[in-house]
Design an enzyme around this catalytic site. Structure first.
Site, mmCIF file in Angstrom:
data_model
loop_
_atom_site.group_PDB
_atom_site.id
_atom_site.type_symbol
_atom_site.label_atom_id
_atom_site.label_comp_id
_atom_site.label_asym_id
_atom_site.label_seq_id
_atom_site.Cartn_x
_atom_site.Cartn_y
_atom_site.Cartn_z
ATOM 1 N N LYS A 170 0.835 -1.203 0.000
ATOM 2 C CA LYS A 170 0.000 0.000 0.000
ATOM 3 C C LYS A 170 0.873 1.257 0.000
ATOM 4 O O LYS A 170 0.590 2.235 -0.697
ATOM 5 C CB LYS A 170 -0.921 -0.012 1.231
ATOM 6 C CG LYS A 170 -2.004 -1.074 1.120
ATOM 7 C CD LYS A 170 -2.716 -1.354 2.443
ATOM 8 C CE LYS A 170 -3.672 -2.542 2.262
ATOM 9 N NZ LYS A 170 -4.347 -2.964 3.475
ATOM 10 N N GLN A 206 -4.112 -1.356 9.821
ATOM 11 C CA GLN A 206 -4.040 -2.693 9.216
ATOM 12 C C GLN A 206 -4.625 -3.746 10.159
ATOM 13 O O GLN A 206 -4.235 -3.827 11.330
ATOM 14 C CB GLN A 206 -2.564 -3.024 8.878
ATOM 15 C CG GLN A 206 -2.375 -4.335 8.161
ATOM 16 C CD GLN A 206 -3.002 -4.347 6.752
ATOM 17 O OE1 GLN A 206 -2.930 -3.361 6.014
ATOM 18 N NE2 GLN A 206 -3.621 -5.460 6.382
ATOM 19 N N ASP A 257 -10.912 2.802 4.374
ATOM 20 C CA ASP A 257 -11.246 1.379 4.319
ATOM 21 C C ASP A 257 -12.756 1.166 4.383
ATOM 22 O O ASP A 257 -13.230 0.045 4.222
ATOM 23 C CB ASP A 257 -10.594 0.658 5.509
ATOM 24 C CG ASP A 257 -9.601 -0.400 5.077
ATOM 25 O OD1 ASP A 257 -9.518 -0.664 3.862
ATOM 26 O OD2 ASP A 257 -8.926 -0.958 5.957
#
Ligand code: NAD
Length: 285
Positions: free
Chosen positions: A54, A98, A121
């Protein structure tokens, strides 16, 4: 093999090219690059690889990467404190924590502290609720990537029977919601579904997001169906999906490979969301 193989890498590259142009325009307009903050707790090797990917992709499209690595023993309040600081940082447009987090941490509580305007997200209760309401804000990256792939392939969603296998907050539920918004007739399957193959075999569009290697074979695929395999499973044969690719490809009209299908789209949509979040925040100031 009858099926067309859907090239997720190529579609992701096209999305990234678009984001790169947008990021340059953003930097020109606001005097700074858009920024994505990533938070990694502990040393899980798979998470390290995902975060590395990412960050690298951010750099490639002109998004500034702000990375925080915390010790595996980090306390809940310290992690939530960091998220609070990133929420308050005017020069951070997107925040990604994460997952999974180490067991002693409450991920839902951490995610809920992310400012929904920076929740790239799409996992906060606010963004999940907006999607359920049919007025999406920031949409989870993998489900958004699935829809982008279908659109790019010219798959007619409206009126199609879509079967989604898996009902997670991260993939199954949001992808089903997006398909419903696209006017598909949606059936959701999960671990307690009876006669899974027979239900899947009714699908014009079959989306597998389960986490069981090659769960769905030829009997689960209607001739001519479009198969989107979200699963990423590490096996002795390497990475495989939730669909038995070789068997399904004999009957499907189009199918995503693993790797190289949905996976690259997830990162591309994260970059897309970061730009969208940055633009929306700057417009609302
Ligand atoms: P999860 O474990 O949270 O959810 C799995 C779902 O599958 C559950 O809803 C469960 O009911 C269902 N399920 C489990 N066993 C089943 C069975 N035998 N029959 C039918 N349904 C069953 O997983 P997740 O986070 O949704 O991820 C699913 C898969 O997608 C995993 O392989 C994961 O690695 C992968 N994934 C890929 C990406 C990507 O970028 N390609 C992103 C996220 C997740």
């Amino acid at each position: 093999m009858a099926a067309r193989v859907i090239d997720g890498k190529a579609v992701a590259a096209a999305v990234k090219e678009r984001v790169k142009v947008d990021a340059a325009a953003f930097a020109e307009e606001f005097g700074r690059a858009p920024a994505l903050a990533t938070v990694l707790v502990g040393e899980d090797p798979a998470s390290q690889v995902y975060i590395g990917g990412k960050r690298k992709a951010s750099g490639e499209v002109g998004i500034r990467s702000v990375h925080h690595e915390l010790d595996a023993a980090t306390r809940q309040e310290d992690l939530e404190g960091l998220v609070g600081d990133l929420n308050a940082d005017e020069e951070v447009d997107g925040i990604l924590v994460q997952l999974p987090l180490p067991d002693h941490l409450d991920s839902d509580a951490v995610v809920a502290t992310i400012d929904p305007a920076k929740d790239v997200d799409g996992l906060t209760p606010v963004n999940a609720g907006l999607l359920a309401h049919g007025t999406p804000g920031l949409v989870s990256c993998t489900p958004a990537g699935v829809m982008e792939l279908l659109a790019h392939e010219g798959v007619e969603v409206e009126g199609a029977h879509a079967v989604v296998v898996g009902r997670s907050k991260l993939v199954g539920v949001p992808v089903a919601r997006l398909l419903l918004m696209g006017n598909a007739t949606v059936t959701m399957c999960h671990s307690r579904t009876r006669d899974l193959d027979a239900v899947c075999a009714q699908a014009d569009i079959l989306v597998a997001a389960v986490g069981v290697p090659r769960l769905l074979g030829k009997d689960a695929v209607k001739p001519g169906a479009v198969v989107i395999d979200v699963g990423i499973n590490r096996t002795e044969d390497g990475l495989v999906g939730d669909v038995d690719f070789d068997a399904a490809a004999e009957v499907a009209s189009a199918i995503t490979p693993v790797p190289g299908g949905v996976g690259p789209m997830t990162i591309a949509m994260l970059l897309h969301n970061t730009l969208a979040a940055g633009r929306a925040r700057m417009a609302s100031r």
